[in-house]
Design an enzyme around this catalytic site. Structure first.
Site, short mmCIF file in Angstrom:
data_model
loop_
_atom_site.label_atom_id
_atom_site.label_comp_id
_atom_site.label_asym_id
_atom_site.label_seq_id
_atom_site.Cartn_x
_atom_site.Cartn_y
_atom_site.Cartn_z
N ASP A 177 -18.99 55.14 31.16
CA ASP A 177 -19.26 56.18 30.14
C ASP A 177 -20.74 56.54 30.10
OD1 ASP A 177 -16.60 56.06 29.26
OD2 ASP A 177 -17.05 54.49 27.78
N GLU B 106 -24.81 47.19 34.59
CA GLU B 106 -25.80 48.17 35.09
C GLU B 106 -25.53 49.56 34.51
OE1 GLU B 106 -28.27 47.50 37.19
OE2 GLU B 106 -27.69 45.69 38.29
N ALA C 141 -31.27 48.68 41.26
CA ALA C 141 -30.03 47.88 41.34
C ALA C 141 -28.80 48.79 41.35
CB ALA C 141 -29.97 46.92 40.16
N ARG D 176 3.89 45.55 58.21
CA ARG D 176 4.98 45.18 57.31
C ARG D 176 6.17 46.14 57.47
NH1 ARG D 176 7.51 41.31 54.31
NH2 ARG D 176 8.32 42.15 52.36
P1 TGC Z 1 -34.44 57.11 26.52
O1 TGC Z 1 -35.17 57.56 25.31
O2 TGC Z 1 -33.55 58.08 27.24
O3 TGC Z 1 -35.48 56.50 27.58
C1 TGC Z 1 -36.46 55.59 27.19
C2 TGC Z 1 -37.59 55.64 28.23
O4 TGC Z 1 -37.07 55.20 29.50
C3 TGC Z 1 -37.21 56.26 30.46
N1 TGC Z 1 -36.03 56.18 31.32
C4 TGC Z 1 -36.04 55.68 32.54
N2 TGC Z 1 -37.05 55.21 33.29
C5 TGC Z 1 -36.77 54.78 34.53
N3 TGC Z 1 -35.51 54.76 35.01
C6 TGC Z 1 -34.47 55.22 34.29
N4 TGC Z 1 -33.23 55.17 34.78
C7 TGC Z 1 -34.72 55.72 32.99
N5 TGC Z 1 -33.93 56.22 32.01
C8 TGC Z 1 -34.76 56.50 30.98
C9 TGC Z 1 -37.30 57.52 29.66
O5 TGC Z 1 -37.97 58.53 30.36
C10 TGC Z 1 -38.10 57.05 28.46
O6 TGC Z 1 -39.45 56.93 28.85
P2 TGC Z 1 -40.62 57.25 27.80
O7 TGC Z 1 -41.87 57.08 28.59
O8 TGC Z 1 -40.38 58.65 27.33
O9 TGC Z 1 -40.49 56.24 26.70
O10 TGC Z 1 -33.64 55.79 26.14
P3 TGC Z 1 -32.34 55.59 25.27
O11 TGC Z 1 -32.64 54.45 24.35
O12 TGC Z 1 -31.90 56.89 24.66
O13 TGC Z 1 -31.26 55.08 26.32
C11 TGC Z 1 -30.89 55.81 27.41
C12 TGC Z 1 -29.73 55.07 28.16
C13 TGC Z 1 -28.47 55.00 27.30
C14 TGC Z 1 -29.44 55.91 29.38
C15 TGC Z 1 -30.19 53.66 28.56
O14 TGC Z 1 -30.40 52.87 27.47
C16 TGC Z 1 -29.21 52.96 29.48
O15 TGC Z 1 -29.26 53.15 30.69
N6 TGC Z 1 -28.28 52.08 28.94
C17 TGC Z 1 -27.42 51.26 29.75
C18 TGC Z 1 -27.92 49.84 29.70
C19 TGC Z 1 -27.78 49.13 31.00
O16 TGC Z 1 -27.58 49.72 32.06
N7 TGC Z 1 -27.89 47.82 30.98
C20 TGC Z 1 -27.85 47.05 32.17
C21 TGC Z 1 -28.28 45.63 31.91
S1 TGC Z 1 -28.71 44.75 33.39
C22 TGC Z 1 -27.26 44.48 34.16
O17 TGC Z 1 -26.22 44.90 33.79
C23 TGC Z 1 -27.36 43.66 35.36
S2 TGC Z 1 -25.85 43.31 36.14
C24 TGC Z 1 -26.50 42.69 37.54
C25 TGC Z 1 -25.53 42.24 38.54
O18 TGC Z 1 -24.91 41.18 38.35
O19 TGC Z 1 -25.47 42.93 39.60
P1 FAD Z 2 -21.06 48.11 24.72
O1 FAD Z 2 -22.40 48.73 24.90
O2 FAD Z 2 -20.75 47.51 23.41
O3 FAD Z 2 -19.96 49.20 25.08
C1 FAD Z 2 -18.60 49.06 24.67
C2 FAD Z 2 -17.88 50.38 25.02
O4 FAD Z 2 -18.47 51.46 24.27
C3 FAD Z 2 -18.02 50.75 26.49
O5 FAD Z 2 -16.82 51.34 26.94
C4 FAD Z 2 -19.12 51.79 26.48
O6 FAD Z 2 -19.03 52.70 27.58
C5 FAD Z 2 -18.86 52.48 25.15
N1 FAD Z 2 -20.07 53.12 24.63
C6 FAD Z 2 -21.26 52.55 24.34
N2 FAD Z 2 -22.14 53.46 23.90
C7 FAD Z 2 -21.49 54.65 23.92
C8 FAD Z 2 -21.86 55.99 23.61
N3 FAD Z 2 -23.09 56.28 23.19
N4 FAD Z 2 -20.95 56.97 23.74
C9 FAD Z 2 -19.69 56.68 24.18
N5 FAD Z 2 -19.27 55.44 24.51
C10 FAD Z 2 -20.17 54.44 24.38
N6 FAD Z 2 -26.95 42.34 31.52
C11 FAD Z 2 -28.21 41.93 31.82
O7 FAD Z 2 -29.16 42.24 31.12
N7 FAD Z 2 -28.43 41.13 32.91
C12 FAD Z 2 -27.44 40.73 33.74
O8 FAD Z 2 -27.67 40.03 34.73
C13 FAD Z 2 -26.09 41.14 33.43
N8 FAD Z 2 -25.05 40.68 34.18
C14 FAD Z 2 -23.76 40.97 33.78
C15 FAD Z 2 -22.70 40.36 34.44
C16 FAD Z 2 -21.40 40.59 34.02
C17 FAD Z 2 -20.27 39.90 34.69
C18 FAD Z 2 -21.16 41.49 32.94
C19 FAD Z 2 -19.76 41.78 32.50
C20 FAD Z 2 -22.21 42.09 32.29
C21 FAD Z 2 -23.53 41.82 32.70
N9 FAD Z 2 -24.62 42.35 31.98
C22 FAD Z 2 -25.90 41.97 32.28
C23 FAD Z 2 -24.40 43.14 30.78
C24 FAD Z 2 -23.97 44.58 31.01
O9 FAD Z 2 -25.04 45.36 31.45
C25 FAD Z 2 -23.36 45.11 29.72
O10 FAD Z 2 -22.11 44.47 29.55
C26 FAD Z 2 -23.21 46.61 29.71
O11 FAD Z 2 -24.45 47.26 29.73
C27 FAD Z 2 -22.39 47.11 28.51
O12 FAD Z 2 -22.83 46.53 27.32
P2 FAD Z 2 -21.76 45.84 26.30
O13 FAD Z 2 -20.94 44.91 27.09
O14 FAD Z 2 -22.51 45.34 25.15
O15 FAD Z 2 -20.80 47.03 25.89
#
Ligand code: TGC
Ligand code: FAD
Length: 423
Positions: free
Chosen positions: A407, A403, A282, A308
């Site tokens: 940060d 996603e 994604a 403009r």
């Molecule tokens: P960490 O210990 O680093 O990793 C845990 C395990 O995961 C593996 N791994 C990955 N595998 C595949 N792809 C990746 N990008 C991977 N990154 C890490 C890693 O190798 C490890 O595997 P294993 O076998 O050793 O267990 O995990 P951590 O807990 O320290 O966290 C790392 C961090 C901060 C990078 C991760 O938690 C993260 O990416 N956080 C951000 C959360 C996020 O992106 N949330 C998104 C929610 S979904 C969403 O927002 C949908 S919006 C959709 C829309 O509307 O378009």
């Molecule tokens: P937080 O994690 O609380 O972060 C707050 C602030 O702290 C941010 O500035 C962040 O960068 C900072 N921060 C956090 N950790 C650290 C660190 N270790 N060091 C320094 N700074 C840090 N999620 C899903 O699962 N599925 C979806 O379909 C989905 N859709 C979304 C749609 C919308 C419109 C939005 C707004 C969000 C959606 N999300 C979804 C959730 C999205 O992935 C989260 O909002 C995002 O991952 C950040 O989490 P949070 O909002 O809890 O912020």
């Protein structure tokens, strides 16, 4: 034909000739008739790097956006409604599962085509691209990669055709950037699993038919389950009052002792790496999508600057405006090259998660900066819904957050180059 500035002046000058209600109706009609004049910038002849299939897919999506999205999207965003009437068309152009094999209903395309589809859809609106991203990379992809053959046959063709819409539940109220801390959990009850917990900020949740839910088992290991609308105890309240991504429906997923059949667990991968693997796909799509939003802002600002006039000359003849526009096209070109190269690496199976993070972070920041600059080029007109710039600008505030925040992606690059995790 009127140019944009003449169109706006005409609208302003005839406004007082009508009663307010008639005027509003007329304005809505005029808005729908306003042609989408978008011309895609290609400063470095990047088209030459694309195959005929890439260009065909890109042009078909561009045509769909001009015909179906542009005329209605401002209205949907103003009303904060997801335009469900676009679902069939999105499915027809292959936006649901572009790279999923055809035997499961996908389009069987490569990663560059997938990226180009996301670029063109986000040129129309990030919220519509969100729906396509979630359906493809966060719902179809995990079922395809981690699901059983029965799950693939049951869900993928319906998701590809738009008959079913899915959502992806990873984020929780207390666990956003740190999903590994999730508390949503399931217990083995013999003939079913009992699911409890809550997810927040979930795109498409208010109307999705199924949800890919990430939850911990009794040993604390993360697994993906498929929750289906109608299961007792499963609700999806909508999140209101968003200033961003207004044409996308966002909501919660609440699980209160939900009985999930055992056959709905995806068995082929567990641990945090399973949901993060979906995010790779994604995030890659977003790296392309953001270029679309940026191209739209640039294209509008360029046309406006040429048309403009202030102080008797087009504002585009002034150095300050040229600086803005020249920097925009430079940044778009760099982003296009980065996305294309990443796509070729993904086609070869060589792109790393850290490379994807870098492109998502760079391209979304590029787009948000361009939206802010482009809005200024339009002066007061830039804050109205007559132009898409302000909508893109507000949408991109979500895109830079979801996603993985800006940060978090920087910290992923930091970890990759130093070997030290600073999360
Ligand atoms: P960490 O210990 O680093 O990793 C845990 C395990 O995961 C593996 N791994 C990955 N595998 C595949 N792809 C990746 N990008 C991977 N990154 C890490 C890693 O190798 C490890 O595997 P294993 O076998 O050793 O267990 O995990 P951590 O807990 O320290 O966290 C790392 C961090 C901060 C990078 C991760 O938690 C993260 O990416 N956080 C951000 C959360 C996020 O992106 N949330 C998104 C929610 S979904 C969403 O927002 C949908 S919006 C959709 C829309 O509307 O378009
Ligand atoms: P937080 O994690 O609380 O972060 C707050 C602030 O702290 C941010 O500035 C962040 O960068 C900072 N921060 C956090 N950790 C650290 C660190 N270790 N060091 C320094 N700074 C840090 N999620 C899903 O699962 N599925 C979806 O379909 C989905 N859709 C979304 C749609 C919308 C419109 C939005 C707004 C969000 C959606 N999300 C979804 C959730 C999205 O992935 C989260 O909002 C995002 O991952 C950040 O989490 P949070 O909002 O809890 O912020």
């Amino acid at each position: 034909m009127l140019n944009q500035v003449q169109h706006d002046v005409l609208i302003e000058s005839i406004k007082d000739c009508f009663p307010a209600k008639t005027w509003l109706h007329l304005l809505e009609t005029l808005h729908k008739m306003k042609p989408d004049l978008f011309q895609a910038p290609d400063y470095y002849n990047i088209d030459e790097l694309l195959t005929d299939e890439h260009k065909m897919v890109r042009d078909a999506t561009r045509e769909f956006v001009k015909r179906e999205v542009s005329p209605i999207i401002e209205d949907s965003a103003q009303k904060a409604e997801f335009p469900k009437q676009l679902i069939n068309g999105l499915a027809e152009i292959g936006a649901f599962g572009p790279y999923i094999p055809e035997e499961y209903g996908g389009a069987g395309l490569d990663q560059i085509s997938y990226g180009l589809i996301m670029q063109e859809i986000e040129r129309g609106d990030s919220g519509i691209r969100s729906t396509a991203s979630v359906q493809s990379s966060l719902v179809m992809y995990p079922i395809f990669k981690y699901g059983t053959e029965e799950q693939k046959k049951k869900f993928l063709p319906k998701l590809a055709s738009g008959e079913m819409i899915g959502c992806f539940g990873l984020t929780e109220p207390d666990h956003g950037s740190n999903p590994g801390g999730m508390t949503t959990n399931f217990k083995d009850k013999g003939d079913h699993y009992l699911l409890n917990g809550a997810k927040m900020w979930i795109s498409n949740s208010p109307f999705a038919d199924i949800a890919i839910v990430w939850a911990k088992n009794e040993e604390g290991r993360i697994h993906g389950l498929i929750a289906e609308r109608g299961m007792e105890g499963f609700t999806t309240p909508e999140t209101h009052n968003k200033w961003s991504l207004r044409a996308s429906a966002t909501g919660e997923l609440i699980f209160d002792n939900v009985k999930v059949p055992k056959e709905n667990l995806m068995p082929n991968k567990s641990g945090l790496g399973a949901p993060l693997g979906c995010l790779d796909s994604a995030r890659y799509g977003i790296a392309w999508g953001a270029i679309g939003a940026a191209m739209d802002c640039y294209d509008i600002a360029l046309r406006y600057a040429k048309e403009r006039e202030q102080f008797g000359v087009p504002i585009g003849s002034k150095q300050l405006q040229q600086k803005k526009l020249a920097e925009m096209i430079t940044e778009i070109t760099k982003a296009q090259l980065m996305a294309w190269r990443l796509g070729t690496l993904r086609n070869e199976g060589k792109a790393t998660s850290a490379q994807i993070s870098m492109a998502k972070r760079n391209n979304v920041e590029m787009a948000i900066k361009i939206a802010r600059e482009a809005r200024q080029v339009l002066g007061g007109m830039g804050i109205t819904g007559e132009y898409s710039i302000m909508r893109h600008m507000m949408n991109l505030e979500s895109v830079i957050t979801y996603e993985g925040t800006h940060d978090i992606h920087l910290l992923i690059t930091g970890m990759d180059i130093t070997g030290h995790a600073a999360f």
